[in-house]
Design an enzyme around this catalytic site. Sequence first.
Site, PDB file in Angstrom:
ATOM      1  NE  ARG A 230     -20.526  47.021  52.921  1.00 15.87           N
ATOM      2  CZ  ARG A 230     -20.251  45.796  53.351  1.00 15.87           C
ATOM      3  NH1 ARG A 230     -21.060  44.790  53.081  1.00 15.87           N
ATOM      4  NH2 ARG A 230     -19.166  45.573  54.075  1.00 15.87           N
ATOM      5  CD  GLU A 259     -26.805  47.143  56.438  1.00 13.38           C
ATOM      6  OE1 GLU A 259     -25.977  46.733  57.266  1.00 13.38           O
ATOM      7  OE2 GLU A 259     -26.823  46.769  55.259  1.00 13.38           O
ATOM      8  CG  HIS A 277     -25.085  43.361  56.705  1.00  8.70           C
ATOM      9  ND1 HIS A 277     -24.642  44.565  56.244  1.00  8.70           N
ATOM     10  CD2 HIS A 277     -24.112  42.482  56.370  1.00  8.70           C
ATOM     11  CE1 HIS A 277     -23.449  44.422  55.675  1.00  8.70           C
ATOM     12  NE2 HIS A 277     -23.111  43.157  55.743  1.00  8.70           N
TER      13      HIS A 277
HETATM   14  C1  DGY Z   1     -18.261  42.172  54.771  1.00  2.00           C
HETATM   15  O1  DGY Z   1     -17.352  41.386  55.003  1.00  2.00           O
HETATM   16  O2  DGY Z   1     -18.060  43.208  54.151  1.00  2.00           O
HETATM   17  C2  DGY Z   1     -19.599  41.832  55.316  1.00  2.00           C
HETATM   18  O3  DGY Z   1     -20.589  42.593  54.748  1.00  2.00           O
HETATM   19  C3  DGY Z   1     -19.595  41.969  56.814  1.00  2.00           C
HETATM   20  O4  DGY Z   1     -20.579  41.168  57.302  1.00  2.00           O
END
Ligand code: DGY
Length: 311
Positions: A230, A259, A277
Amino acid sequence: MKPILYVVRALPGARWEPLEPLFDIRGNAQRPPADWLSEASGATAVAATYLDRIDGPALDRLPGLRHVASYGVGVNHLDLQACKARGVIVTNTPGVLANATADMTMALLLAAARRVAEGDRTIRRGGWTENDPSFHLGIEVTGKTLGIVGMGQIGQAVARRAQGFDLALLYTSPRDMAVPGARRVELPELLGASDFVVLCCPLTPETRGLVNRERIALMKQGAVLVNTARGPVVDDGALAAALRGGRLAAAGLDVFPDEPRVPSPYLGLENVVLTPHLGSGTRETRAAMARLVTEDLLRVGRGEPPKHRVV
Ligand code: DGY
């Protein structure tokens, strides 16, 4: 009248037909309206993604909500305590996206270390004019040391792939994960010993800002950082400065704090590979995530316990 299921944004590969007898399905647009909470105000269930923040004030606007089916494994976009306090069930989609995300982690690691995106840009702007043996040299990946921050399903899938590159493996984790060929260490040791550091941890109060100026100072000179976790795990100002000054050789970044905006300092740096992402972004994985979302919506809608309950 059937209860309302509000699907905040269309999920590729999702099959909603099995839910139609149970729910009045609304939303499901490619792009949600800016104020989707108004449209969803009467909803009993919401299918949301990591882009859709559901906190206390949002829950106040969804007074009938009983279930948030979150598409993805990370749940940092949800206020879990507030959901729990209101008796809102939260489910997510574990177990199906580790391989795709680990593939992306390795793709970014290789691209950053071997200057793949930079080479592509060089060719496109007509910059490949001679075959000088010292042209665009990168960092050899095979046989180096990889530090994996967070040894959950994604970290373990990265570890399996890394073994094919003969990488020595270090990892951090709250507990010993007994991963063959990998040694659990404290973060400072991992940072000091790794040629490549990949972030595979969830965003929690403990991991927010984890890669900051002080921690970058502990990293090897010329190391490579990859973030498929993240955005807020990294202090972008500190990382951009380290990349600009050559303290770190390169970075591969798939995630950002706000984002789809990407912090502007990265845009002018050749030694950063940026992706939007895409960790779980394969047709197969996104369809599998959608299947887990709809299956738990069906279970909760029928009054059965969900399979992937977070709270
Ligand atoms: C998640 O599963 O947390 C991913 O980042 C979504 O794409």
